[in-house]
Design a protein around this motif. Structure first.
Motif, PDB file in Angstrom:
ATOM      1  N   GLU A  62       0.665  -1.257   0.156  1.00  0.00           N
ATOM      2  CA  GLU A  62      -0.024  -0.047  -0.115  1.00  0.00           C
ATOM      3  C   GLU A  62       0.810   1.224   0.118  1.00  0.00           C
ATOM      4  OE1 GLU A  62      -4.055  -1.206   2.593  1.00  0.00           O
ATOM      5  OE2 GLU A  62      -2.069  -1.290   3.440  1.00  0.00           O
ATOM      6  N   ALA A  63       2.116   1.207   0.956  1.00  0.00           N
ATOM      7  CA  ALA A  63       2.903   2.328   0.779  1.00  0.00           C
ATOM      8  C   ALA A  63       3.303   2.691  -0.657  1.00  0.00           C
ATOM      9  CB  ALA A  63       4.136   2.004   1.884  1.00  0.00           C
ATOM     10  N   ILE A  64       3.724   1.695  -1.232  1.00  0.00           N
ATOM     11  CA  ILE A  64       4.397   1.791  -2.563  1.00  0.00           C
ATOM     12  C   ILE A  64       3.189   2.538  -3.653  1.00  0.00           C
ATOM     13  CG2 ILE A  64       5.050   0.823  -4.839  1.00  0.00           C
ATOM     14  CD1 ILE A  64       7.434   0.743  -2.713  1.00  0.00           C
ATOM     15  N   THR A  65       2.178   1.883  -3.226  1.00  0.00           N
ATOM     16  CA  THR A  65       0.774   2.412  -4.040  1.00  0.00           C
ATOM     17  C   THR A  65       0.637   3.882  -3.784  1.00  0.00           C
ATOM     18  OG1 THR A  65       0.039   0.087  -4.224  1.00  0.00           O
ATOM     19  CG2 THR A  65      -1.730   2.007  -4.782  1.00  0.00           C
ATOM     20  N   ILE A  66       0.521   4.306  -2.639  1.00  0.00           N
ATOM     21  CA  ILE A  66       0.496   5.840  -2.427  1.00  0.00           C
ATOM     22  C   ILE A  66       1.483   6.460  -2.861  1.00  0.00           C
ATOM     23  CG2 ILE A  66       0.412   7.416  -0.200  1.00  0.00           C
ATOM     24  CD1 ILE A  66      -0.764   4.917   1.485  1.00  0.00           C
ATOM     25  N   VAL A  67       2.679   5.984  -2.774  1.00  0.00           N
ATOM     26  CA  VAL A  67       3.745   7.039  -3.192  1.00  0.00           C
ATOM     27  C   VAL A  67       3.825   7.330  -4.870  1.00  0.00           C
ATOM     28  CG1 VAL A  67       6.355   7.174  -3.811  1.00  0.00           C
ATOM     29  CG2 VAL A  67       5.667   6.358  -1.660  1.00  0.00           C
ATOM     30  N   ASN A  68       3.276   6.294  -5.564  1.00  0.00           N
ATOM     31  CA  ASN A  68       3.230   6.227  -6.973  1.00  0.00           C
ATOM     32  C   ASN A  68       1.831   7.114  -7.593  1.00  0.00           C
ATOM     33  OD1 ASN A  68       5.757   4.861  -7.430  1.00  0.00           O
ATOM     34  ND2 ASN A  68       4.821   2.941  -7.615  1.00  0.00           N
TER      35      ASN A  68
ATOM     36  N   GLU B 114       7.510  10.290  -7.511  1.00  0.00           N
ATOM     37  CA  GLU B 114       8.461   9.404  -7.718  1.00  0.00           C
ATOM     38  C   GLU B 114       7.730   8.018  -8.272  1.00  0.00           C
ATOM     39  OE1 GLU B 114      11.382   8.751  -4.033  1.00  0.00           O
ATOM     40  OE2 GLU B 114       9.277   9.327  -3.438  1.00  0.00           O
ATOM     41  N   SER B 115       8.645   7.249  -8.761  1.00  0.00           N
ATOM     42  CA  SER B 115       8.259   6.219  -9.172  1.00  0.00           C
ATOM     43  C   SER B 115       8.659   4.765  -8.355  1.00  0.00           C
ATOM     44  CB  SER B 115       8.119   5.977 -10.886  1.00  0.00           C
ATOM     45  OG  SER B 115       8.182   4.666 -11.220  1.00  0.00           O
ATOM     46  N   LEU B 116       7.930   4.254  -7.374  1.00  0.00           N
ATOM     47  CA  LEU B 116       9.036   3.053  -6.935  1.00  0.00           C
ATOM     48  C   LEU B 116       8.592   1.755  -7.179  1.00  0.00           C
ATOM     49  CD1 LEU B 116       8.753   4.274  -2.953  1.00  0.00           C
ATOM     50  CD2 LEU B 116      10.599   4.432  -4.815  1.00  0.00           C
ATOM     51  N   LYS B 117       9.132   0.819  -7.427  1.00  0.00           N
ATOM     52  CA  LYS B 117       8.967  -0.649  -7.719  1.00  0.00           C
ATOM     53  C   LYS B 117       8.975  -1.548  -6.664  1.00  0.00           C
ATOM     54  CE  LYS B 117      13.285  -1.583 -10.118  1.00  0.00           C
ATOM     55  NZ  LYS B 117      13.732  -0.558  -9.181  1.00  0.00           N
ATOM     56  N   TRP B 118       8.084  -2.517  -6.679  1.00  0.00           N
ATOM     57  CA  TRP B 118       8.214  -3.391  -5.687  1.00  0.00           C
ATOM     58  C   TRP B 118       9.760  -3.764  -5.225  1.00  0.00           C
ATOM     59  CZ3 TRP B 118       9.055  -8.281  -3.494  1.00  0.00           C
ATOM     60  CH2 TRP B 118       8.435  -8.534  -2.516  1.00  0.00           C
ATOM     61  N   GLY B 119      10.060  -3.600  -3.974  1.00  0.00           N
ATOM     62  CA  GLY B 119      11.510  -4.181  -3.505  1.00  0.00           C
ATOM     63  C   GLY B 119      12.454  -3.026  -3.153  1.00  0.00           C
ATOM     64  N   ASP B 120      11.999  -1.861  -3.540  1.00  0.00           N
ATOM     65  CA  ASP B 120      12.527  -0.516  -3.320  1.00  0.00           C
ATOM     66  C   ASP B 120      12.587  -0.212  -1.976  1.00  0.00           C
ATOM     67  OD1 ASP B 120      13.587  -0.265  -6.024  1.00  0.00           O
ATOM     68  OD2 ASP B 120      11.966   1.393  -6.560  1.00  0.00           O
ATOM     69  N   ASP B 121      13.340   0.286  -1.451  1.00  0.00           N
ATOM     70  CA  ASP B 121      13.415   1.134   0.055  1.00  0.00           C
ATOM     71  C   ASP B 121      12.791   2.278  -0.190  1.00  0.00           C
ATOM     72  OD1 ASP B 121      13.625   1.269   2.845  1.00  0.00           O
ATOM     73  OD2 ASP B 121      15.869   1.007   2.847  1.00  0.00           O
ATOM     74  N   LEU B 122      12.291   2.544   1.035  1.00  0.00           N
ATOM     75  CA  LEU B 122      11.606   4.222   0.853  1.00  0.00           C
ATOM     76  C   LEU B 122      12.615   5.153   1.030  1.00  0.00           C
ATOM     77  CD1 LEU B 122       8.246   3.416   2.900  1.00  0.00           C
ATOM     78  CD2 LEU B 122       8.551   3.224   0.381  1.00  0.00           C
ATOM     79  N   SER B 123      12.431   6.235  -0.086  1.00  0.00           N
ATOM     80  CA  SER B 123      13.329   7.356   0.223  1.00  0.00           C
ATOM     81  C   SER B 123      12.799   8.317   1.123  1.00  0.00           C
ATOM     82  CB  SER B 123      13.363   8.140  -1.325  1.00  0.00           C
ATOM     83  OG  SER B 123      12.016   8.501  -1.551  1.00  0.00           O
ATOM     84  N   THR B 124      13.513   9.304   1.328  1.00  0.00           N
ATOM     85  CA  THR B 124      13.075  10.272   2.362  1.00  0.00           C
ATOM     86  C   THR B 124      11.730  11.307   1.897  1.00  0.00           C
ATOM     87  OG1 THR B 124      15.434  10.862   2.953  1.00  0.00           O
ATOM     88  CG2 THR B 124      13.792  12.640   3.446  1.00  0.00           C
TER      89      THR B 124
END
Ligand code: ATP
Ligand code: MG
Length: 443
Positions: free
Chosen positions: A291-297, A302-312
């Protein structure tokens, strides 16, 4: 005269109504000398506040008056005199002095202003931290930090945790060799420990069942941020027969208790800092890593893929999103990819790419990381290998898993970040007495 007789009362403990005409001694720093027409005021400051000493020139022994007028700011004095109620003075009283003893004279000019009238920058204040501590705001911050630590100890002790102390000089990295400070240990290389992780887990095998430690952690990372230091204070727990949800519950309840205690016991300090605190509501919201990745994207910055750590930046995006939805500053991100988390985090049995791990977040930054841990030695060894580490270096640790290791979980929360986010302070250096960063090794 005995040293302890130089001070009978802190300035804040003199009650003008009850103690009128009584003799007292106050001791501390000369905050200010004001020499007006017919009257001279000396304001004496101690840890708790200020007291005014009043010398009416016509009625005062000339030698005593001369002594008072000659006092240099920030010198140490003891003043013995009689209490008179005076509504206009700090704490509602003044002291008519009989004796002034100069105990240590300050040089001038001073390295920085202590009255709060002139704003000094952080570097100047840290260079003269001893003097910065004489500012009301700085004293308030560290008094609150004390209350936080006291509340943590109280909460964990009454929840059945045993306080422990584990070594800071170690032979092996906790999570890999990248961010360690090497030191010389007689004729061998050793390191400053980056976390008590391995030791607190061994204590589970030892049967202590629930342990906590409050101590330094050392990270040799060259970050230059407002929330990282190279030496930080970590509050760590480990608890047997607990999964990640059990230790998350302990964590949120501890944080709520700490806020509650600071509100109850530090109202004066919070007022000095202009901070209004509310106890965070428990239970904290839980969102999954997915869900965190979905929120960010969804915000498109930013565009995060599954497996990325979260940036600041992504931590801020999620924190603001949660805050806007719920009004809450604290929340959990759970179920992280196994590969993002350290080797000791336990993968889900039915979904080994996910781990029983979590981060506890403040709206502005990560405060804590935790997990249920692997307690099977073979699985642990293979996780160590798959993270590219050599199990031989971990033999002292793996042994503790072979002779009866209960299932367990735990977390570490940064004390400095806890205080910093509580007080809304911008820079972690403001809540650490003598911070250690890339540039600062002294004082
Ligand atoms: P970050 O990703 O924010 O650098 P981390 O995940 O490396 O933190 P952990 O190893 O999970 O940190 O440590 C647990 C907690 O200890 C962190 O959540 C944080 O509150 C605190 N902490 C860790 N490293 C530092 C540091 N360099 N300075 C201050 N606090 C720290
Ligand atoms: Mg972490």
């Amino acid at each position: 005269m005995l040293l302890k007789d130089l001070r009978t009362h802190y300035t804040s403990k003199i009650d003008p109504a009850e103690m009128a005409d009584k003799k007292v001694s106050v001791a501390g720093w000369v905050h200010e000398v004001r020499d007006l027409g017919g009257i001279c005021f000396v304001v004496v400051r101690d840890r708790e506040g200020r007291g005014q000493v009043t010398l009416v020139k016509k009625k005062t022994d000339p030698e005593l008056l001369e002594k008072a007028r000659g006092l240099v700011r920030e010198s140490i004095v003891s003043v013995t005199g009689v209490v008179k109620p005076e509504a206009k003075a700090p704490n509602g009283y003044e002291i008519i002095p009989e004796q002034i003893t100069l105990l240590n004279e300050a040089e001038s000019p001073l390295p920085m202003d202590t009255t709060g009238k002139v704003d000094a920058d952080l570097d100047t204040r840290l260079d003269s931290r001893f003097m910065d501590l004489r500012r009301e705001r700085t004293t308030a911050v560290f008094t609150i930090r004390h209350e936080v630590l006291k509340a943590v100890r109280g909460f964990l002790s009454s929840s059945g945790f045993v306080e422990t102390s584990t070594p800071k000089v170690v032979a092996t990295a906790t999570e890999g060799g990248t961010s360690l400070f090497p030191i010389t240990y007689f004729d061998r290389e050793a390191f400053l420990n980056q976390s008590p992780q391995l030791f607190k887990q061994m204590l589970m095998s030892g049967g202590l069942d629930r342990v906590f430690e409050i101590g330094p952690i050392f990270r040799a990372e060259e970050h230059d941020t407002r929330r990282h230091l190279n030496e930080a204070t970590s509050i760590d727990i480990e608890a047997s027969f607990c999964d990640h949800f059990d230790v998350m519950e302990i964590l949120e309840n501890m944080v709520a208790y700490v806020y509650d205690q600071v509100i109850a016991n530090c109202s004066r300090q919070l007022e000095v800092l202009g901070v209004e605190l509310a106890v965070p509501q428990t239970p904290f919201m839980k969102i999954s890593y997915d869900e965190a990745i979905t929120i960010v994207n969804s915000y498109g910055e930013e565009s995060l893929k599954w497996g990325d750590d979260l940036s600041t930046l992504s931590e801020h995006t999620i924190g603001n999103h949660v805050f806007n939805e719920t009004g809450q500053s604290h929340y959990f991100i759970i179920d992280w990819p196994t590969e993002v988390k350290p080797f000791y985090a336990k993968p889900y049995e039915d979904k080994p790419e996910l781990s029983k791990s979590f981060d506890m977040m403040h709206r502005t930054m990560e405060l804590s990381s935790g997990a249920q841990r692997i307690h099977d030695p073979e699985q642990l060894k293979s996780r160590i290998e798959s993270q590219g580490l050599n199990p031989e270096g971990f033999e002292f640790y793996l042994r503790a898993f072979r002779y009866g290791m209960p299932p367990h979980g735990g977390w570490g929360i940064g004390c400095d970040r806890l205080v910093m986010t509580m007080l809304g302070v911008e820079n972690i250096r403001d809540v650490v007495l003598f911070p250690r960063d890339r540039r600062r090794l002294s004082p």
